[in-house]
Design a protein around this motif. Structure first.
Motif: not given
Length: 171
Positions: A6, A51-54, A56, A59, A99-100, A105
């Motif tokens: 994460p 929380l960077d969910r590139e 997407d 997150g 989804q995270g 994370a």
């Protein structure tokens, strides 16, 4: 699906719309004015991460800051300023979209915040656990602190709210 760890990065003012949207989705029972997150970010940017969910998008987020032990701020309340000296490092909110979750994370950011608390000279970290999250926080080393003085402070957080504290490892 990639198995990358994460990626938490510092929150910026540009992230606040996404943070408020996540808060509205995750904490339906605990709505807070968007000004709350903006103020926490302005007062203590070193304790705010997303929380960077590139590719997407964001997150999840965490908002934290130095505070006074056993005196959690009331929900949906502006702080005005941070106490000096502080006696705890307070996690105001940690929220992850579905989804995270389950990716480590939450544990990753809690470990980072514990290190930050020690670096800031604080020997403990505290929070109010809500919505059945006590088991998660116990797994991160937090214990419930029960005192009569806390009861009125926890009332705005719901019947299952518990004030929890973890001693930061200073060695």
């Amino acid at each position: 699906m990639s198995m990358t760890s994460p990626r938490w990065r510092p929150m910026t003012a540009a992230d606040l719309a996404a943070v408020n949207a996540i808060a509205a989705q995750v904490h339906v029972a605990f709505p807070e004015d968007p000004a709350i997150f903006a103020e926490r970010l302005a007062l203590y940017p070193a304790g705010c991460f997303v929380l960077d969910r590139e590719p997407d998008g964001i997150g999840g987020y965490v908002v934290s800051h130095p505070w006074r032990i056993a005196e959690p701020p009331a929900l949906d309340t502006l702080l005005g300023r941070l106490p000096a000296p502080a006696s705890t490092y307070y996690i105001h909110d940690l929220a992850l979209l579905p989804q995270g979750r389950g990716l480590g994370a939450g544990a990753a950011i809690v470990a980072r915040l514990l290190r930050h608390a020690v670096a800031a000279g604080l020997s403990n970290i505290s929070l109010v656990a809500v919505s059945g999250s006590v088991a998660f926080w116990r797994s991160q080393g937090f214990d419930v602190m029960e005192t009569q003085a806390l009861a009125p402070k926890l009332a705005s957080y719901g019947a299952d709210a518990r004030y929890m504290v973890c001693t930061a490892e200073t060695g």
